[in-house]
Design an enzyme around this catalytic site. Structure first.
Site, PDB file in Angstrom:
ATOM      1  N   LYS A 118       0.866  -1.184   0.000  1.00  0.00           N
ATOM      2  CA  LYS A 118       0.000   0.000   0.000  1.00  0.00           C
ATOM      3  C   LYS A 118       0.896   1.226   0.000  1.00  0.00           C
ATOM      4  O   LYS A 118       2.037   1.171   0.463  1.00  0.00           O
ATOM      5  CB  LYS A 118      -0.897   0.023   1.241  1.00  0.00           C
ATOM      6  CG  LYS A 118      -2.171   0.802   1.042  1.00  0.00           C
ATOM      7  CD  LYS A 118      -3.206  -0.026   0.299  1.00  0.00           C
ATOM      8  CE  LYS A 118      -4.481   0.737   0.035  1.00  0.00           C
ATOM      9  NZ  LYS A 118      -5.523  -0.165  -0.498  1.00  0.00           N
TER      10      LYS A 118
HETATM   11  P1  NAD Z   1     -12.887   7.563  -2.728  1.00  0.00           P
HETATM   12  O1  NAD Z   1     -11.901   8.584  -2.327  1.00  0.00           O
HETATM   13  O2  NAD Z   1     -13.265   7.436  -4.159  1.00  0.00           O
HETATM   14  O3  NAD Z   1     -14.242   7.717  -1.881  1.00  0.00           O
HETATM   15  C1  NAD Z   1     -14.252   7.808  -0.487  1.00  0.00           C
HETATM   16  C2  NAD Z   1     -15.648   8.257  -0.080  1.00  0.00           C
HETATM   17  O4  NAD Z   1     -15.764   8.225   1.337  1.00  0.00           O
HETATM   18  C3  NAD Z   1     -15.985   9.683  -0.511  1.00  0.00           C
HETATM   19  O5  NAD Z   1     -17.330   9.742  -0.955  1.00  0.00           O
HETATM   20  C4  NAD Z   1     -15.823  10.474   0.787  1.00  0.00           C
HETATM   21  O6  NAD Z   1     -16.591  11.664   0.798  1.00  0.00           O
HETATM   22  C5  NAD Z   1     -16.359   9.442   1.758  1.00  0.00           C
HETATM   23  N1  NAD Z   1     -16.020   9.706   3.157  1.00  0.00           N
HETATM   24  C6  NAD Z   1     -14.831  10.042   3.706  1.00  0.00           C
HETATM   25  N2  NAD Z   1     -14.962  10.237   5.022  1.00  0.00           N
HETATM   26  C7  NAD Z   1     -16.269   9.999   5.318  1.00  0.00           C
HETATM   27  C8  NAD Z   1     -17.036  10.032   6.500  1.00  0.00           C
HETATM   28  N3  NAD Z   1     -16.479  10.334   7.670  1.00  0.00           N
HETATM   29  N4  NAD Z   1     -18.369   9.744   6.430  1.00  0.00           N
HETATM   30  C9  NAD Z   1     -18.932   9.427   5.253  1.00  0.00           C
HETATM   31  N5  NAD Z   1     -18.263   9.375   4.102  1.00  0.00           N
HETATM   32  C10 NAD Z   1     -16.952   9.661   4.131  1.00  0.00           C
HETATM   33  O7  NAD Z   1     -12.294   6.167  -2.196  1.00  0.00           O
HETATM   34  P2  NAD Z   1     -12.693   4.705  -2.685  1.00  0.00           P
HETATM   35  O8  NAD Z   1     -11.701   4.274  -3.699  1.00  0.00           O
HETATM   36  O9  NAD Z   1     -14.161   4.635  -2.981  1.00  0.00           O
HETATM   37  O10 NAD Z   1     -12.348   3.864  -1.367  1.00  0.00           O
HETATM   38  C11 NAD Z   1     -13.294   3.710  -0.307  1.00  0.00           C
HETATM   39  C12 NAD Z   1     -12.870   2.512   0.540  1.00  0.00           C
HETATM   40  O11 NAD Z   1     -12.828   1.333  -0.277  1.00  0.00           O
HETATM   41  C13 NAD Z   1     -11.488   2.607   1.187  1.00  0.00           C
HETATM   42  O12 NAD Z   1     -11.499   1.942   2.423  1.00  0.00           O
HETATM   43  C14 NAD Z   1     -10.603   1.851   0.204  1.00  0.00           C
HETATM   44  O13 NAD Z   1      -9.399   1.370   0.798  1.00  0.00           O
HETATM   45  C15 NAD Z   1     -11.545   0.719  -0.173  1.00  0.00           C
HETATM   46  N6  NAD Z   1     -11.230   0.044  -1.421  1.00  0.00           N
HETATM   47  C16 NAD Z   1     -11.130   0.730  -2.583  1.00  0.00           C
HETATM   48  C17 NAD Z   1     -10.849   0.051  -3.762  1.00  0.00           C
HETATM   49  C18 NAD Z   1     -10.794   0.743  -5.100  1.00  0.00           C
HETATM   50  O14 NAD Z   1     -10.685   0.043  -6.106  1.00  0.00           O
HETATM   51  N7  NAD Z   1     -10.888   2.060  -5.177  1.00  0.00           N
HETATM   52  C19 NAD Z   1     -10.642  -1.337  -3.731  1.00  0.00           C
HETATM   53  C20 NAD Z   1     -10.768  -2.012  -2.520  1.00  0.00           C
HETATM   54  C21 NAD Z   1     -11.066  -1.311  -1.379  1.00  0.00           C
END
Ligand code: NAD
Length: 425
Positions: A118
């Site tokens: 990561k």
């Molecule tokens: P992103 O940055 O696209 O979206 C994050 C979202 O969370 C945003 O809408 C943000 O406003 C919201 N957020 C942040 N703090 C918040 C809070 N306190 N309350 C409510 N909403 C809140 O990120 P993402 O890529 O969608 O990742 C989200 C999660 O999924 C993370 O834990 C990431 O590690 C995990 N993840 C992502 C992927 C991927 O392919 N992008 C793959 C596996 C896991």
């Protein structure tokens, strides 16, 4: 052999330290179940390589800011390291280490030949201009250049990064190499060697896991989703497409609730236009914390770690939680949820669709070849359903939660690979 495992002081604990404590707790349970010896346990509890870098960024007004960046390779026994890059103000080395460890178990669990890594930069990307973000990304990549490469360590998008970030990473690496190296990152734009199906892959995997865990028709199943970014927004969409009724979603700015069901496509358009779900006029505004306590069938945390805790777990009414985010549930909350009969489909299984299609993108890049959307989707479904079936059977056979079973499988495969390779020298 004894090596100090990072420990934390409760009074000073940061979200990153809390995430690492959770990851170590989960590893500890799996290691105990598998009967791993102390040396192997310690090796699996500590990252293989950990790099902290200073990233100077020239701001538009001429000032120079310096932010910290990290890249952690947790384990590479099963193949090259793989894992996203996060831009977020609270990112620290502990959080990145926890996320890298979860990547190791996730790749092993779904049977793809990668280790876990990561990366992260402690920065708020929303306050930077596009040019500042580009300079930040390129400089950060330059600093972690000795670690990454298509055969060594392959980054991908995570919180606060996207396909544009991946394009800059691919370009920075390629300029240094002297030729184009599309396989150095995944989650790229299609025009640079991205894969069909990658943008929605994590969310599609969440949908597949949720439908498998529901075990009944999704028609009318009520859903609340925390986080409306790359994972949450499309997870809400795919669940709605399958017949579920998405009644509440939130993002960092606010939460919205419509008991009769949200028009997710319309809400996504509102969020794309305004930058938030906040202010959506076909729903009521709601407190962030309330979303977790709604009387819904399915709860999908898709934002950050440590949001389902010992404090709010007793008030959760959903009978099924499918973790789109990494590490949203603390071990204390896990115990409360297990005792109340709530099923939790754990992160390393539920959100594995992203790394599965990242792997498919990388395979296509290494062969200079591309597959159709239907082929990608079929492979994603096969791997997700296969992993779900294995976890469910082991949980039933050994009386484990789905998280415990998933970790026993993932950790067990990594331990086996390490043991077969032997210890050098
Ligand atoms: P992103 O940055 O696209 O979206 C994050 C979202 O969370 C945003 O809408 C943000 O406003 C919201 N957020 C942040 N703090 C918040 C809070 N306190 N309350 C409510 N909403 C809140 O990120 P993402 O890529 O969608 O990742 C989200 C999660 O999924 C993370 O834990 C990431 O590690 C995990 N993840 C992502 C992927 C991927 O392919 N992008 C793959 C596996 C896991």
């Amino acid at each position: 052999m004894t090596v100090m495992v990072p420990s934390t002081t409760p009074a000073l604990i940061t979200p990153g330290q809390q995430a690492l404590d959770s990851a170590l707790h989960q590893l500890g349970h799996a290691a105990e179940h598998l009967g791993l010896d102390d040396g192997l346990r310690t090796m699996l509890a500590t990252p293989r390589r950990s790099l902290t870098v200073s990233v100077p960024v020239r701001r538009e007004d001429g000032r120079m800011d310096v932010v910290q960046g990290f890249r952690v390779q947790h384990n590479v026994s099963r193949g090259p390291a793989k894992g996203g890059i996060r831009f977020h103000p609270s990112t620290d080395i502990h959080e990145v280490t926890a996320l890298a460890m979860w990547m190791t178990w996730k790749c092993a669990l779904v049977g793809i030949p990668y280790g876990g890594a990561k990366g992260g930069v402690s920065v708020d990307p929303t306050v930077l201009t596009t040019r500042e973000l580009e300079r930040l990304t390129r400089r950060y990549v330059n600093e972690i250049l000795p670690l990454i490469g298509p055969e060594k360590d392959i980054p991908a998008p995570d919180v606060g990064t996207d396909e544009q970030t991946m394009a800059w990473i691919m370009d920075t690496y390629s300029v240094n190499a002297g030729y184009s190296v599309p396989g150095v990152v995944t989650g790229k734009p299609m025009t640079l060697g991205g894969s069909l199906g990658r943008a929605g892959a994590t969310s599609r995997g969440v949908q597949i896991a949720a439908l498998a865990a529901l075990g009944r028709s999704p028609e009318g199943v009520t859903v609340a989703v925390q986080g409306f970014g790359k994972v949450g927004a499309l997870a809400a969409q795919y669940l709605a497409d399958a017949g579920c009724k998405v009644v509440a979603v939130s993002d960092v700015r606010g939460a919205v609730h419509a008991p009769s069901g949200l028009d997710v496509a319309d809400l996504r358009a509102h969020s794309a236009e305004t930058g938030s779900v906040y202010g959506y006029r076909h729903a009521d505004a709601m407190d962030h914390a309330e979303l977790f306590e709604l009387d819904v069938d399915l709860l999908v945390p898709a934002a950050l770690e440590g949001v389902i805790t010992g404090e709010n777990a007793p008030r959760i009414r959903a009978r099924l939680i499918v973790e789109g985010a990494n590490g949203p549930t603390t071990p204390e909350a896990d115990e409360i949820l297990a005792a109340s009969g709530t099923t939790v489909v754990p992160d390393i299984l539920a959100n594995a669709g992203g790394v599965i299609v990242s792997y498919l993108e990388w395979v296509q890049n290494m062969q200079a070849f591309s597959w159709s959307a239907a082929e990608v989707e079929m492979k994603l479904r096969d791997l997700m359903r296969g992993a779900y079936g294995e976890v469910k059977s082991l949980a039933a056979e050994k009386d484990l939660t789905l998280r415990q079973a998933a970790h026993v499988i993932g950790v067990g495969r990594v331990a086996e690979a390490h043991t077969m390779r032997g210890l050098y020298p």
